[in-house]
Design an enzyme around this catalytic site. Structure first.
Site, PDB file in Angstrom:
ATOM      1  N   GLY A   1      29.442 100.772  34.904  1.00  0.00           N
ATOM      2  CA  GLY A   1      29.520  99.456  35.541  1.00  0.00           C
ATOM      3  C   GLY A   1      30.590  98.586  34.900  1.00  0.00           C
ATOM      4  N   TYR A   2      30.636  97.373  35.369  1.00  0.00           N
ATOM      5  CA  TYR A   2      31.684  96.439  34.978  1.00  0.00           C
ATOM      6  C   TYR A   2      31.682  96.177  33.468  1.00  0.00           C
ATOM      7  CZ  TYR A   2      33.483  91.656  34.361  1.00  0.00           C
ATOM      8  OH  TYR A   2      34.119  90.543  33.904  1.00  0.00           O
TER       9      TYR A   2
ATOM     10  N   LEU B   1      18.169 106.773  36.134  1.00  0.00           N
ATOM     11  CA  LEU B   1      17.208 106.624  35.040  1.00  0.00           C
ATOM     12  C   LEU B   1      15.761 106.792  35.489  1.00  0.00           C
ATOM     13  CD1 LEU B   1      19.448 105.659  33.091  1.00  0.00           C
ATOM     14  CD2 LEU B   1      17.810 104.005  32.285  1.00  0.00           C
TER      15      LEU B   1
ATOM     16  N   PHE C   1      21.404  98.544  29.956  1.00  0.00           N
ATOM     17  CA  PHE C   1      21.765  97.436  30.828  1.00  0.00           C
ATOM     18  C   PHE C   1      21.120  97.587  32.187  1.00  0.00           C
ATOM     19  CE2 PHE C   1      25.223  98.775  28.063  1.00  0.00           C
ATOM     20  CZ  PHE C   1      25.170  97.718  27.181  1.00  0.00           C
TER      21      PHE C   1
ATOM     22  N   LYS D   1      21.826  93.687  39.710  1.00  0.00           N
ATOM     23  CA  LYS D   1      22.105  92.434  38.996  1.00  0.00           C
ATOM     24  C   LYS D   1      22.356  91.224  39.888  1.00  0.00           C
ATOM     25  CE  LYS D   1      27.008  93.108  38.989  1.00  0.00           C
ATOM     26  NZ  LYS D   1      28.278  92.937  38.365  1.00  0.00           N
TER      27      LYS D   1
ATOM     28  N   SER E   1      19.843  88.032  30.216  1.00  0.00           N
ATOM     29  CA  SER E   1      20.637  87.110  31.017  1.00  0.00           C
ATOM     30  C   SER E   1      20.190  85.670  30.789  1.00  0.00           C
ATOM     31  CB  SER E   1      20.452  87.473  32.489  1.00  0.00           C
ATOM     32  OG  SER E   1      20.953  86.446  33.295  1.00  0.00           O
TER      33      SER E   1
ATOM     34  N   TYR F   1      15.191  89.229  39.825  1.00  0.00           N
ATOM     35  CA  TYR F   1      16.182  89.741  38.868  1.00  0.00           C
ATOM     36  C   TYR F   1      15.899  89.171  37.475  1.00  0.00           C
ATOM     37  CZ  TYR F   1      20.557  89.676  36.242  1.00  0.00           C
ATOM     38  OH  TYR F   1      21.493  89.773  35.240  1.00  0.00           O
TER      39      TYR F   1
ATOM     40  N   LYS G   1      14.434  90.847  33.744  1.00  0.00           N
ATOM     41  CA  LYS G   1      15.047  90.680  32.420  1.00  0.00           C
ATOM     42  C   LYS G   1      14.032  90.118  31.413  1.00  0.00           C
ATOM     43  CE  LYS G   1      19.373  91.611  33.303  1.00  0.00           C
ATOM     44  NZ  LYS G   1      20.114  92.646  32.633  1.00  0.00           N
TER      45      LYS G   1
ATOM     46  N   PHE H   1      25.784  84.946  30.778  1.00  0.00           N
ATOM     47  CA  PHE H   1      25.773  84.490  32.156  1.00  0.00           C
ATOM     48  C   PHE H   1      27.054  84.815  32.891  1.00  0.00           C
ATOM     49  CE2 PHE H   1      23.990  82.936  35.686  1.00  0.00           C
ATOM     50  CZ  PHE H   1      23.083  81.902  35.585  1.00  0.00           C
TER      51      PHE H   1
ATOM     52  N   VAL I   1      34.692  75.844  47.942  1.00  0.00           N
ATOM     53  CA  VAL I   1      34.149  75.245  46.716  1.00  0.00           C
ATOM     54  C   VAL I   1      32.774  74.686  47.064  1.00  0.00           C
ATOM     55  CG1 VAL I   1      34.448  73.444  44.977  1.00  0.00           C
ATOM     56  CG2 VAL I   1      36.435  74.708  45.816  1.00  0.00           C
TER      57      VAL I   1
HETATM   58  P1  NAD Z   1      27.314  96.597  37.255  1.00  0.00           P
HETATM   59  O1  NAD Z   1      26.560  96.590  38.554  1.00  0.00           O
HETATM   60  O2  NAD Z   1      28.787  96.595  37.311  1.00  0.00           O
HETATM   61  O3  NAD Z   1      26.866  97.871  36.399  1.00  0.00           O
HETATM   62  C1  NAD Z   1      25.558  98.379  36.409  1.00  0.00           C
HETATM   63  C2  NAD Z   1      25.634  99.894  36.565  1.00  0.00           C
HETATM   64  O4  NAD Z   1      24.293 100.408  36.641  1.00  0.00           O
HETATM   65  C3  NAD Z   1      26.341 100.362  37.845  1.00  0.00           C
HETATM   66  O5  NAD Z   1      27.392 101.228  37.444  1.00  0.00           O
HETATM   67  C4  NAD Z   1      25.251 101.106  38.638  1.00  0.00           C
HETATM   68  O6  NAD Z   1      25.777 102.221  39.332  1.00  0.00           O
HETATM   69  C5  NAD Z   1      24.294 101.525  37.539  1.00  0.00           C
HETATM   70  N1  NAD Z   1      22.892 101.736  37.937  1.00  0.00           N
HETATM   71  C6  NAD Z   1      22.112 100.920  38.680  1.00  0.00           C
HETATM   72  N2  NAD Z   1      20.866 101.421  38.766  1.00  0.00           N
HETATM   73  C7  NAD Z   1      20.847 102.590  38.065  1.00  0.00           C
HETATM   74  C8  NAD Z   1      19.851 103.582  37.778  1.00  0.00           C
HETATM   75  N3  NAD Z   1      18.611 103.480  38.235  1.00  0.00           N
HETATM   76  N4  NAD Z   1      20.196 104.660  37.033  1.00  0.00           N
HETATM   77  C9  NAD Z   1      21.461 104.792  36.567  1.00  0.00           C
HETATM   78  N5  NAD Z   1      22.437 103.891  36.799  1.00  0.00           N
HETATM   79  C10 NAD Z   1      22.141 102.796  37.538  1.00  0.00           C
HETATM   80  O7  NAD Z   1      26.739  95.417  36.354  1.00  0.00           O
HETATM   81  P2  NAD Z   1      27.434  94.626  35.158  1.00  0.00           P
HETATM   82  O8  NAD Z   1      28.109  93.399  35.676  1.00  0.00           O
HETATM   83  O9  NAD Z   1      28.206  95.561  34.297  1.00  0.00           O
HETATM   84  O10 NAD Z   1      26.164  94.126  34.406  1.00  0.00           O
HETATM   85  C11 NAD Z   1      25.582  94.911  33.391  1.00  0.00           C
HETATM   86  C12 NAD Z   1      24.390  94.197  32.839  1.00  0.00           C
HETATM   87  O11 NAD Z   1      24.724  92.870  32.435  1.00  0.00           O
HETATM   88  C13 NAD Z   1      23.288  94.046  33.852  1.00  0.00           C
HETATM   89  O12 NAD Z   1      22.095  94.228  33.128  1.00  0.00           O
HETATM   90  C14 NAD Z   1      23.375  92.631  34.310  1.00  0.00           C
HETATM   91  O13 NAD Z   1      22.121  92.181  34.729  1.00  0.00           O
HETATM   92  C15 NAD Z   1      23.803  91.954  33.023  1.00  0.00           C
HETATM   93  N6  NAD Z   1      24.454  90.687  33.329  1.00  0.00           N
HETATM   94  C16 NAD Z   1      25.577  90.689  34.127  1.00  0.00           C
HETATM   95  C17 NAD Z   1      26.161  89.486  34.466  1.00  0.00           C
HETATM   96  C18 NAD Z   1      27.387  89.463  35.364  1.00  0.00           C
HETATM   97  O14 NAD Z   1      27.726  88.388  35.872  1.00  0.00           O
HETATM   98  N7  NAD Z   1      28.098  90.569  35.559  1.00  0.00           N
HETATM   99  C19 NAD Z   1      25.617  88.302  33.972  1.00  0.00           C
HETATM  100  C20 NAD Z   1      24.488  88.358  33.140  1.00  0.00           C
HETATM  101  C21 NAD Z   1      23.906  89.562  32.821  1.00  0.00           C
HETATM  102  N1  UDP Z   2      31.564  78.879  43.344  1.00  0.00           N
HETATM  103  C1  UDP Z   2      32.306  78.335  44.376  1.00  0.00           C
HETATM  104  N2  UDP Z   2      32.790  79.177  45.346  1.00  0.00           N
HETATM  105  C2  UDP Z   2      32.569  80.533  45.311  1.00  0.00           C
HETATM  106  C3  UDP Z   2      31.816  81.072  44.241  1.00  0.00           C
HETATM  107  C4  UDP Z   2      31.318  80.205  43.289  1.00  0.00           C
HETATM  108  O1  UDP Z   2      32.527  77.125  44.443  1.00  0.00           O
HETATM  109  O2  UDP Z   2      33.016  81.245  46.223  1.00  0.00           O
HETATM  110  C5  UDP Z   2      31.039  77.978  42.307  1.00  0.00           C
HETATM  111  C6  UDP Z   2      29.520  77.974  42.212  1.00  0.00           C
HETATM  112  O3  UDP Z   2      28.957  77.028  43.095  1.00  0.00           O
HETATM  113  C7  UDP Z   2      29.300  77.638  40.731  1.00  0.00           C
HETATM  114  C8  UDP Z   2      30.515  78.264  40.036  1.00  0.00           C
HETATM  115  O4  UDP Z   2      31.507  78.435  41.048  1.00  0.00           O
HETATM  116  O5  UDP Z   2      29.373  76.236  40.538  1.00  0.00           O
HETATM  117  C9  UDP Z   2      30.202  79.624  39.433  1.00  0.00           C
HETATM  118  O6  UDP Z   2      29.622  80.454  40.429  1.00  0.00           O
HETATM  119  P1  UDP Z   2      29.352  82.003  40.150  1.00  0.00           P
HETATM  120  O7  UDP Z   2      28.708  82.566  41.374  1.00  0.00           O
HETATM  121  O8  UDP Z   2      30.604  82.672  39.665  1.00  0.00           O
HETATM  122  O9  UDP Z   2      28.333  82.007  38.924  1.00  0.00           O
HETATM  123  P2  UDP Z   2      26.805  81.492  38.867  1.00  0.00           P
HETATM  124  O10 UDP Z   2      26.614  80.428  39.892  1.00  0.00           O
HETATM  125  O11 UDP Z   2      25.986  82.706  39.125  1.00  0.00           O
HETATM  126  O12 UDP Z   2      26.648  80.966  37.498  1.00  0.00           O
END
Ligand code: NAD
Ligand code: UDP
Length: 336
Positions: A12-13, A61, A82, A86, A126, A150, A154, A178, A217
């Protein structure tokens, strides 16, 4: 011999960045992912950055038997885990899917960790577990009241890890974050998008690259400096560095002591949507087309946190400026 880390859902990311960070710090990683929200191009890019590819196993998993084969094959020291799904909004439409995937898959993992005596774990929690009525800056002591399935998944997980630490000798750190954004400085790995992005920066970059006409926005009447929402955006590379330090903290615990603690991983600095647009325009020298819209349902006005605890106890600090992060992201978009 190198320490071996199991990185669940590592394609993932965020976790593809974590794989690179841990490999570059001298550890060996083994990735498992079912590719539900990622694809193998990320694996290729990890290989291009490192010049080799860590082991990858495509598995879900929730399939305990297959997961156990991985535990038999490697002598793991440690797990980075992770949650798979999400999207807070999607979780409200599909709560059972979220609990099924995020909680039941993890229970398989914890059971196998217990059986194979692999008890060090860093978990990506998160900031969405915090109550939205907390007044920023958020500290780790602020109330946790999850408001979506979600966030509940967590929160439950944090509690499970606390109990596994107390009663089964696990050593666990929850990192609460976040708004991770951007991509690797190589410009090669970035958030996988197979749809229109929900998050601000991926959306802005789609507009800049001409794939979407203009940014909406959401909200111009918040009680903030310019009326738009304020968030604490963190560079993904800084974020994964916090995991390396969390790992070091757990590795430094000797004897049979259990450990469980939580840390905020943010920059401590809020940026409004209009400020974000301004910085992007200055860095990439292009205008971001946008229009003002009503507030997005469920959005909170302001979120940023206090980072004292992680600075003092893990020695972590966000180092990358917003400008540098945008530069890195723009490099990625120019390659597409
Ligand atoms: P992502 O979706 O890019 O990566 C998650 C990966 O998990 C994906 O590659 C998906 O294919 C894999 N996956 C999902 N279910 C699975 C399963 N049952 N078995 C095996 N693989 C599985 O997410 P990310 O942005 O990299 O986020 C990773 C973690 O960080 C997550 O726990 C997310 O909740 C947390 N997080 C992300 C953000 C964000 O904004 N990206 C913010 C806060 C917390
Ligand atoms: N936002 C926006 N336009 C978009 C996406 C997000 O104005 O297309 C704003 C949203 O209202 C928030 C900030 O950007 O104030 C961050 O949003 P994001 O979805 O990235 O994160 P989260 O709200 O989940 O913290």
């Amino acid at each position: 011999m190198k320490k071996i880390l199991l990185i669940t859902w590592g394609m993932g990311y965020i976790w593809s960045h974590a794989v690179v960070a841990f490999e570059q710090a001298g550890y060996r990683t083994v990735i498992v992912d079912n590719l539900y929200n990622s694809d193998l191009s990320t694996y290729e890019w990890i290989g291009n950055i490192l010049w080799y590819k860590p082991d990858f196993h495509e598995l879900d998993l929730r399939n305990k038997n297959e997961l156990e084969e991985i535990f038999k094959k490697y002598d793991f020291d440690w797990v980075l885990h992770f949650a798979g799904l999400k999207a807070p909004f999607e979780s409200q439409e599909k709560p059972v899917l979220y609990f099924q995937n995020n909680i039941s898959g993890s229970l398989n993992l914890f059971e196998l960790m217990n059986t194979y005596d692999v008890k060090n774990i860093v978990f990506s929690s998160s900031a969405s577990t915090y109550s939205t009525v907390n007044v920023p800056p958020i500290t780790e002591k602020c109330n946790q009241v999850p408001e979506t399935p979600y966030a509940t998944s967590k929160f439950v997980w944090e509690k499970i890890l606390e109990d596994l630490s107390k009663f089964s000798g696990f050593r666990s750190i929850n990192l609460r974050y976040f708004n991770p954004v951007w991509c690797h400085p190589s410009g090669h790995i970035w958030e996988y998008l197979d749809d229109i992005p929900n998050n601000l920066f991926p959306y802005i970059f789609q507009v800049l690259s001409g794939r979407l006409p203009s940014l909406k926005v959401f909200g111009s009447d918040y009680d903030t400096l310019d009326g738009t929402g304020v968030r604490d955006y963190i560079d993904v590379v800084d974020l994964v560095d916090a995991h390396v330090l969390a790992y070091k903290k757990l590795s430094g615990i000797t004897g049979n002591f259990w450990f469980n603690d939580s840390f905020n991983v943010w920059t401590g600095k809020g940026t409004s949507v209009l400020q974000a647009i301004d910085v992007v325009e200055t860095v990439v020298w292009k205008k971001v087309e946008y229009s003002m819209m009503d507030r997005r349902p469920g959005d909170i006005p302001v979120s940023y946190c206090n980072t004292n605890k992680i600075q003092i106890e893990l020695g972590w600090k966000s180092l990358t400026s917003l400008e540098q992060s945008i530069q890195n992201s723009w490099k990625f978009y120019n390659k597409q």
